[in-house]
Enzyme design. Structure first.
Site, PDB file in Angstrom:
ATOM      1  CB  SER A   1      -0.749  -0.231   0.996  1.00  2.00           C
ATOM      2  OG  SER A   1      -1.694   0.408   0.847  1.00  2.00           O
TER       3      SER A   1
ATOM      4  CG  ASP B   1      -7.604  -2.057  -3.337  1.00  2.00           C
ATOM      5  OD1 ASP B   1      -7.967  -1.091  -2.871  1.00  2.00           O
ATOM      6  OD2 ASP B   1      -6.015  -2.066  -3.087  1.00  2.00           O
TER       7      ASP B   1
ATOM      8  CG  HIS C   1      -6.108  -1.347   0.341  1.00  2.00           C
ATOM      9  ND1 HIS C   1      -5.479  -0.886  -0.714  1.00  2.00           N
ATOM     10  CD2 HIS C   1      -5.165  -1.002   1.070  1.00  2.00           C
ATOM     11  CE1 HIS C   1      -4.238  -0.428  -0.859  1.00  2.00           C
ATOM     12  NE2 HIS C   1      -4.312  -0.202   0.477  1.00  2.00           N
TER      13      HIS C   1
HETATM   14  C1  MLT Z   1      -3.105   4.134   2.221  1.00  2.00           C
HETATM   15  O1  MLT Z   1      -3.551   4.085   2.655  1.00  2.00           O
HETATM   16  O2  MLT Z   1      -2.116   4.132   2.833  1.00  2.00           O
HETATM   17  C2  MLT Z   1      -3.167   4.395   0.693  1.00  2.00           C
HETATM   18  O3  MLT Z   1      -3.638   3.401  -0.121  1.00  2.00           O
HETATM   19  C3  MLT Z   1      -1.951   4.370  -0.688  1.00  2.00           C
HETATM   20  C4  MLT Z   1      -1.178   5.744  -0.180  1.00  2.00           C
HETATM   21  O4  MLT Z   1      -1.868   7.034   0.488  1.00  2.00           O
HETATM   22  O5  MLT Z   1      -0.075   5.380  -0.279  1.00  2.00           O
END
Ligand code: MLT
Length: 214
Positions: free
Chosen positions: A105, A155, A186
């Site tokens: 992520s 996702d 996710h």
């Molecule tokens: C997160 O929640 O970390 C996002 O999905 C990805 C990001 O903000 O880089």
């Protein structure tokens, strides 16, 4: 060493592989150690904590909203992280060319940014649930890089089209990219781990042109 981090050396007899583990939003330097151990029981593990705090939750760069990134901060933090890999290699005496970055992520997004901005810093990458972090001012040369992108077909945070655009950008830069879609959202699923293990140990891990399941 300007990142709080953990470093777990490889068993003495091993060949010097290092996994650079980059956590998601709200994680820390301990989060991905079990995943790293599962992916490669013999590798050394290097795991920094993201320096940006969002409501007290560590990240690797600032964002303005979900999926909307502060690009100036992405550039600054990607350079800091690339420098950290070099400093850690000198301190812990490993070859930076033997590093595989494993990001989840937000950690995958900063890894993608390092690939796009500091192409020399990383040669192998496993990007779980990654999206396009920025469009680089100069096209990078990633002819030396081998990259697995493991995305979630369902996702809600990373649209399939965004993961495909990231893969296309990295391929245009010359990288050998495997893009696969797990029938998941996710969070990671067992199939992500299995594919990453296969790719890491060069036993496949999906077609380079895998499409999202219908
Ligand atoms: C997160 O929640 O970390 C996002 O999905 C990805 C990001 O903000 O880089």
């Amino acid at each position: 060493m300007d990142f709080t981090h953990r470093f777990i050396p490889a068993a003495a007899s091993q060949a010097g592989h290092v996994l650079l583990l980059l956590h998601g939003t709200g994680g820390d330097e301990s989060d991905l150690l079990p995943l790293g151990r599962e992916l490669d029981p013999d590798a050394a593990l290097l795991s920094p904590r993201g320096k940006v705090l969002e409501n007290g939750r560590p990240r690797f760069f600032r964002r303005l909203a979900e999926g909307v990134f502060d690009e100036a901060d992405v550039v600054r933090r990607a350079n800091e992280l690339a420098d950290f890999v070099g400093t850690a290699a000198a301190r812990y005496e490993f070859d930076p060319r033997r590093v595989t970055v494993v990001g989840y992520s937000n950690g995958a997004n900063i890894a993608a940014a390092v690939l796009l901005l500091r192409a020399e810093a990383l040669t192998r990458a496993i990007l779980f649930r990654a999206m396009v972090p920025l469009v680089p001012a100069q096209p990078p040369d990633l002819a030396h890089a081998r990259i697995l992108i493991s995305s979630g077909a369902h996702d809600p945070i990373v649209p399939v089209e965004n993961a495909e655009r990231l893969a296309a950008t990295l391929r245009e830069a010359g990288a050998n990219v495997t893009l696969r879609f797990e029938a998941a959202g996710h969070p990671l699923a067992p199939g992500d781990i299995a594919a990453a293990k296969g790719w890491l140990h060069d036993r496949g891990g999906g077609s380079a042109f895998a499409k999202a399941p219908a």
